[in-house]
Scaffold this motif. Structure first.
Motif, PDB file in Angstrom:
ATOM      1  N   ARG A 171     -19.950  -7.282 -10.101  1.00 35.14           N
ATOM      2  CA  ARG A 171     -20.011  -6.383  -9.041  1.00 35.14           C
ATOM      3  C   ARG A 171     -19.931  -5.651  -8.845  1.00 35.14           C
ATOM      4  NH1 ARG A 171     -19.120 -11.393  -4.525  1.00 35.14           N
ATOM      5  NH2 ARG A 171     -20.538 -13.131  -5.459  1.00 35.14           N
ATOM      6  N   ASN A 172     -20.991  -4.387  -9.299  1.00 33.08           N
ATOM      7  CA  ASN A 172     -20.881  -2.853  -8.516  1.00 33.08           C
ATOM      8  C   ASN A 172     -22.092  -2.804  -8.099  1.00 33.08           C
ATOM      9  OD1 ASN A 172     -23.069  -1.874 -10.453  1.00 33.08           O
ATOM     10  ND2 ASN A 172     -22.727  -3.143 -12.037  1.00 33.08           N
ATOM     11  N   GLN A 173     -21.761  -1.286  -7.383  1.00 37.48           N
ATOM     12  CA  GLN A 173     -22.460  -0.684  -6.627  1.00 37.48           C
ATOM     13  C   GLN A 173     -23.710  -0.538  -6.959  1.00 37.48           C
ATOM     14  OE1 GLN A 173     -20.614   2.999  -4.381  1.00 37.48           O
ATOM     15  NE2 GLN A 173     -22.317   3.164  -3.211  1.00 37.48           N
ATOM     16  N   ARG A 174     -24.348   0.024  -7.925  1.00 38.61           N
ATOM     17  CA  ARG A 174     -25.549   0.511  -8.361  1.00 38.61           C
ATOM     18  C   ARG A 174     -26.039  -0.698  -8.426  1.00 38.61           C
ATOM     19  NH1 ARG A 174     -28.194   1.071 -13.405  1.00 38.61           N
ATOM     20  NH2 ARG A 174     -26.239  -0.133 -14.008  1.00 38.61           N
ATOM     21  N   LEU A 209     -20.707  -5.384  -1.613  1.00 37.61           N
ATOM     22  CA  LEU A 209     -21.264  -4.233  -1.073  1.00 37.61           C
ATOM     23  C   LEU A 209     -19.783  -3.478  -0.655  1.00 37.61           C
ATOM     24  CD1 LEU A 209     -24.707  -3.057  -0.537  1.00 37.61           C
ATOM     25  CD2 LEU A 209     -22.547  -1.829  -2.418  1.00 37.61           C
ATOM     26  N   GLN A 210     -19.074  -3.779   1.446  1.00 44.53           N
ATOM     27  CA  GLN A 210     -18.587  -3.048   1.931  1.00 44.53           C
ATOM     28  C   GLN A 210     -17.147  -3.490   1.275  1.00 44.53           C
ATOM     29  OE1 GLN A 210     -16.146  -4.735   3.753  1.00 44.53           O
ATOM     30  NE2 GLN A 210     -16.897  -7.046   3.426  1.00 44.53           N
ATOM     31  N   ARG A 211     -16.933  -4.503   0.083  1.00 46.79           N
ATOM     32  CA  ARG A 211     -16.089  -5.064   0.446  1.00 46.79           C
ATOM     33  C   ARG A 211     -15.495  -4.456  -0.983  1.00 46.79           C
ATOM     34  NH1 ARG A 211     -11.690  -8.617   1.429  1.00 46.79           N
ATOM     35  NH2 ARG A 211     -13.091  -9.122   3.072  1.00 46.79           N
ATOM     36  N   GLU A 212     -14.722  -3.228  -0.558  1.00 45.11           N
ATOM     37  CA  GLU A 212     -14.579  -2.385  -1.749  1.00 45.11           C
ATOM     38  C   GLU A 212     -12.938  -2.574  -2.564  1.00 45.11           C
ATOM     39  OE1 GLU A 212     -15.602   1.734  -0.550  1.00 45.11           O
ATOM     40  OE2 GLU A 212     -17.304   1.337  -0.930  1.00 45.11           O
ATOM     41  N   GLU A 213     -12.905  -3.907  -2.949  1.00 45.81           N
ATOM     42  CA  GLU A 213     -11.687  -4.109  -3.668  1.00 45.81           C
ATOM     43  C   GLU A 213     -12.320  -5.553  -4.797  1.00 45.81           C
ATOM     44  OE1 GLU A 213      -8.917  -6.407  -1.905  1.00 45.81           O
ATOM     45  OE2 GLU A 213     -10.588  -7.854  -0.157  1.00 45.81           O
ATOM     46  N   ARG A 270     -15.245  -6.488  -8.095  1.00 40.74           N
ATOM     47  CA  ARG A 270     -16.807  -5.451  -8.212  1.00 40.74           C
ATOM     48  C   ARG A 270     -15.355  -4.572  -9.832  1.00 40.74           C
ATOM     49  NH1 ARG A 270     -18.548  -3.044  -3.241  1.00 40.74           N
ATOM     50  NH2 ARG A 270     -18.408  -1.828  -4.775  1.00 40.74           N
ATOM     51  N   GLU A 271     -16.586  -4.372 -10.533  1.00 37.08           N
ATOM     52  CA  GLU A 271     -16.204  -3.317 -11.625  1.00 37.08           C
ATOM     53  C   GLU A 271     -15.469  -2.646 -11.778  1.00 37.08           C
ATOM     54  OE1 GLU A 271     -20.011  -3.641 -13.868  1.00 37.08           O
ATOM     55  OE2 GLU A 271     -20.266  -5.333 -13.008  1.00 37.08           O
ATOM     56  N   GLU A 272     -15.358  -1.349 -10.356  1.00 32.82           N
ATOM     57  CA  GLU A 272     -15.281  -0.106  -9.999  1.00 32.82           C
ATOM     58  C   GLU A 272     -13.621  -0.700  -9.447  1.00 32.82           C
ATOM     59  OE1 GLU A 272     -18.076  -1.865  -8.494  1.00 32.82           O
ATOM     60  OE2 GLU A 272     -19.163  -0.607  -7.751  1.00 32.82           O
ATOM     61  N   TYR A 273     -13.352  -1.529  -9.508  1.00 29.68           N
ATOM     62  CA  TYR A 273     -12.053  -2.519  -8.947  1.00 29.68           C
ATOM     63  C   TYR A 273     -11.446  -3.043  -9.685  1.00 29.68           C
ATOM     64  CZ  TYR A 273     -14.400   0.358  -5.361  1.00 29.68           C
ATOM     65  OH  TYR A 273     -15.028   1.832  -4.653  1.00 29.68           O
ATOM     66  N   GLN A 274     -10.527  -2.725 -10.970  1.00 25.80           N
ATOM     67  CA  GLN A 274      -9.761  -3.272 -12.057  1.00 25.80           C
ATOM     68  C   GLN A 274      -8.422  -2.782 -12.493  1.00 25.80           C
ATOM     69  OE1 GLN A 274     -11.866  -4.832 -15.467  1.00 25.80           O
ATOM     70  NE2 GLN A 274     -13.370  -3.190 -14.747  1.00 25.80           N
TER      71      GLN A 274
END
Lengths: 636, 247
Positions: free
Chosen positions: A517-520, A574-578, A585-589
């Protein structure tokens, strides 16, 4: 506001302390309490039978034609218990730790410990019921190993463990019905929870054969209605699995916890075409002997058997040498997706990986492999037409199990007094990722061993005589609301079937809020789902009428609920930014592409309150770890 | 792929049934039979008709909910296979298929291909259980059960309750179903104490439900998707006679 009600004391004493102090009701008085159970899978049937055995008046509802059809029946591989029959270092503590770690530390210590603690009694009980678990030649019970652990604690009945456990619970249920302690309503679907001042006091049900709507009062309500993985349309779940019971309870005020935690099972069969209605699961136990690989060359055209050993990438063994092919499900699924996305997928749609038994057959002989997995190989051949003794199976990740569900406290009671939620329908024990063979266990333990005690404790503290005036008004109102909803859906008369909407929704979720998942993408998904909701309200087509057998109406109501729930799933992700467990979440690896947890900010259970009109309010239950130290989850 | 379908339509138990004809020419050979009906139903709904009512839940051959008769074959022309696990590649292109519900007096038709099989639940309710309450059980390895015996009990326990054995039997007997459950439980030491009551009560309930008698044609084991053997029937008959004699 959210109070988990975890008992005091050492981890290993909490459940004993609870039981010692739980309030009781005298056997002669129990018949004066009515308990409604919705769902007859392992959790529902076991709770209903156990409560009826205690002497409570129990009424059970299932939308199936028989209690035995519930989807627990399809679980294949096994059920875990910390019996340590293998003398391989297992214990309740180790099972607790494996489960907590497997869930990436997003579950409560006390709940998980209790699950492991009760596992031994469950095996005893199932054997006593006649569940024909696999045996050694000596007559002793046999065990095998499963993903995410290094001991063999899984009990199994060929590839049909769920079926055999469910039949045990179903038979216990029917025995109680024969004794008139319990009343079973088949072909009845729950469509609303009746609440009075926030307390659950009954349900609205629709008779699926006649369309007749009825209300049923109770002193305690148990929902054991399973998971919502079918929201992804293509999933390993049965066609009729749905979220409607828990979603309607949510609309009545019950909090939904961690709804974005859905497990993608690594050993499903891949999608072959657009006509497909479901994906079939092959048991994870296959990973005990099967080796997973893809070709080293992208866009490989050769057949599997023509690809030499040195041109095969056994990527799980490469990336996770200590667990290899038995890496936990979230990790195995994500690793498969990584290879498939990178262009190394196999099969006609290039969406699968190989699961190969060649080496195991050379080592143990074809006969041994056939004994272990014969029915799974037969099933594979029936579905694909391919003989897996001659060539590798093709497998792919598929939506499978809901770790999320209605929020419950240690009593398995939701924030609505009197509403208990058991089995997959609650969020409780698996954190962000469930270990294999723990779902049958949780369903059984919730039903046989936990709810009989916690429900009695709740009832003992309620006054027996209630003024029914408020209930009657609430019941009439709830029934009327369901009627209006049905009429509105029937009146739309558009041009798109419920199934077509469901497929579209599944597609959005798979692509934008699935394995990764990612935010966009998720912001886009929200817009698409909102647009789909609007189109549903103007373009839905349901044939027939309310007062008859009408499968399309049933489907439409379930899809209607899914369309609302999908927004919440995306919100939660979305809210779980981890990244944790199945939630990646692709942003958090990490640099190696592993999930990066953020314990400082996200060691909590998200519990959502329904505010109407696609608005949900987030509440947080902080997770406290007093007995273990949080560690990075490594299976390398 | 093309298929010429004649599908049983019946609005309710009382209504008169008939075959309705559908010609489909946009099928995929890898579709399962229920997926073909999903596809057909979408077309029917969009053209303003009433979709065909049928039941099929797990689509993995384990829940026992599906089952039609296809060209006279109960469940499937493929041996030992449920309807949901039957794919169109089992048929030839442009073949004509007659699809009907399971037929038996004890399985009243509810609508189209849906039948009421609650009689099977009532047989189980009459004694298809071991009377152990939650909490009573001894340690699981207390009673050792020889591997072969456990396997034999499993063979009988594997029944999915689909009713194919009844639908294929010329007497519409439920003996395979009933005897499989009796044998599963009575073979095991845990289930032995209730054996005599179980066999008497379950057989009596089977008779009351309107299932016919077994005349040992063996048709049932041929269609059983779980390959349950008619030796279960022989075992049950022996237990039942022993009970009668001892009376």
């Amino acid at each position: 506001m959210l109070h988990a009600k975890i008992p005091e004391g050492l981890l290993q004493d909490k459940w004993s302390n609870y039981k010692a102090q739980a309030a009781l009701i005298s056997p002669a008085n129990r018949r004066n309490y009515k308990i409604i159970v919705v769902g007859t899978g392992l959790a529902g049937a076991s709770a209903a039978a156990s409560l009826a055995e205690l002497g409570f008046a129990v009424e059970v509802f299932t939308f199936h034609d028989s209690a035995r059809r519930a989807h627990s029946v399809a679980a294949q591989g096994g059920v875990n218990a910390a019996k340590n029959y293998k003398n391989d270092g297992d214990s309740i503590w180790r099972m607790f730790y494996d489960t907590l770690k497997g869930g990436d530390f997003r579950a409560r210590e006390a709940n998980v410990y209790r699950l492991a603690e009760c596992s031994e009694a469950l095996i005893n009980h199932a054997v006593a019921q006649g569940v024909p678990f696999a045996r050694e030649y000596s007559g002793y019970l046999s065990n095998r190993s499963f993903g995410g652990v290094q001991v063999s604690r899984t009990f199994y009945a060929r590839g049909q463990t769920g079926q055999q456990l469910l039949l045990g619970a179903y038979q216990a249920l029917l025995k109680q019905q024969a004794g008139h302690q319990l009343q079973l309503h088949t072909r009845h679907e729950m469509l609303d929870v009746i609440t009075v001042n926030g307390q659950a006091q009954g349900i609205v049900a629709r008779n699926l054969d006649t369309g007749e709507m009825s209300t049923h009062p109770c002193d305690a309500l148990i929902l054991a209605t399973g998971g919502y993985g079918k929201i992804y349309y293509l999933s390993t779940l049965a066609m009729n699995c749905n979220a409607s019971a828990i979603w309607r309870a949510h609309r009545k005020g019950a909090f939904m916890a961690c709804p974005s935690f859905t497990q993608f099972h690594p050993t499903s069969l891949p999608q072959l075409g657009n006509y497909q209605s479901k994906l079939t699961l092959m048991s994870e136990s296959l990973r005990n002997d099967g080796r997973i690989w893809v070709p080293k060359l992208p866009n490989e055209q050769r057949l599997a058997k023509d690809i030499p050993e040195e041109e095969r990438d056994y990527y799980l063994e490469r990336r996770y040498p200590s667990f290899g092919n038995l890496a936990p499900r979230d990790i195995a699924s994500r690793a498969a997706k990584e290879r498939i996305d990178a262009g190394f997928g196999v099969g006609p749609m290039k969406n699968a990986v190989y699961l190969d038994f060649k080496d195991a057959m050379q080592r143990d002989g074809k006969k041994t492999i056939a004994q272990r997995y014969g029915n799974l190989f037969d099933m594979y051949q029936k579905i694909t037409g391919i003989n897996a003794y001659n060539e590798p199976m093709m497998i792919a990740p598929a939506a499978h199990f809901s770790m999320g569900g209605l929020w419950v406290d240690y009593n398995l009671m939701s924030n609505l007094p009197g509403l208990f939620v058991l089995g997959e329908a609650n969020f409780a024990d698996h954190g962000a990722n469930r270990l294999g063979a723990n779902s049958l266990l949780q369903a059984c333990v919730d039903g046989y061993f936990i709810s009989p005690i916690t429900v009695m404790d709740y009832l003992a503290k309620q006054p027996i005589q209630k003024d029914k005036t408020q209930y009657l008004a609430a019941a009439e109102k709830a029934k009327q609301e369901v009627r209006v909803q049905i009429e509105q859906l029937l009146q739309i008369q558009g041009d798109t079937t419920a199934e077509e909407f469901h497929k579209e929704l599944g597609n959005i979720l798979y692509k934008k809020c699935g394995l990764s998942r990612n935010q966009r993408d998720m912001e886009l998904a929200k817009e698409e789902i909102l647009a789909l909701q609007l189109r549903f309200k103007t373009k839905l087509l349901i044939p027939g009428k309310e007062s008859e057998i009408n499968f399309e109406l049933e489907k439409a109501m379930r899809v209607n609920d899914y369309l609302e729930m999908a927004i919440l799933i995306v919100e939660d992700a979305l809210q779980r930014e981890e990244s944790c467990g199945a939630h990646f979440r692709e942003e958090y690896q990490t640099q190696e592409g592993e999930a990066q947890r953020n314990d400082e900010n996200f060691a909590y259970i998200s519990a959502w309150e329904f505010k109407g009109n696609n608005v949900f309010q987030l509440h947080k239950e902080a997770l406290q770890f007093n007995f273990v130290t949080l560690k990075n989850r490594s299976y390398k | 792929m093309k298929l010429d379908l004649h599908i049983w339509r019946q609005a309710s138990f009382q209504a008169k049934g008939y075959f309705e004809h559908f010609a489909l020419d946009d099928l995929d050979e890898h579709m399962s039979v229920p997926e073909m009906l999903d596809h057909l139903n979408t077309q029917i709904i969009k053209s303003g008709g009433q979709p065909i009512a049928f039941e099929s839940d797990c689509r993995e051959g384990i829940c026992g909910q599906c089952g039609f008769v296809i060209n006279g074959n109960v469940h499937s022309p493929v041996a030992g296979t449920t309807t949901c696990q039957t794919h169109l590649r089992s048929f030839t292109n442009a073949q004509t298929l007659y699809i009907e519900p399971f037929r038996a007096a004890a399985f009243p038709i509810k609508k189209d291909l849906m039948v009421d099989r609650s009689a099977l639940d009532r047989i189980i309710q009459a004694g298809g259980y071991i009377g152990v309450h939650t909490g009573m059980a001894p340690e699981a390895n207390t009673h050792l059960i020889a591997h072969n015996l456990a396997e034999k009990a499993f063979d009988a326990a594997a029944c999915i309750g689909c009713g194919a054995c009844v639908a294929t039997c010329k007497n519409a007997s439920a003996m395979l179903f009933t005897s499989a459950k009796i044998n599963h439980l009575s073979l095991l030491p845990q289930g032995a104490p209730e054996e005599q009551a179980r066999v008497t009560n379950m057989i009596q309930q089977m008779d009351e439900e309107g299932f016919g008698a077994c005349s040992n044609t063996g048709a049932c084991e041929v269609v059983c998707p779980q390959g349950i053997s008619i030796t279960n029937i022989a075992d049950t008959n022996r237990t039942w006679f022993k009970k009668q004699i001892s009376n």
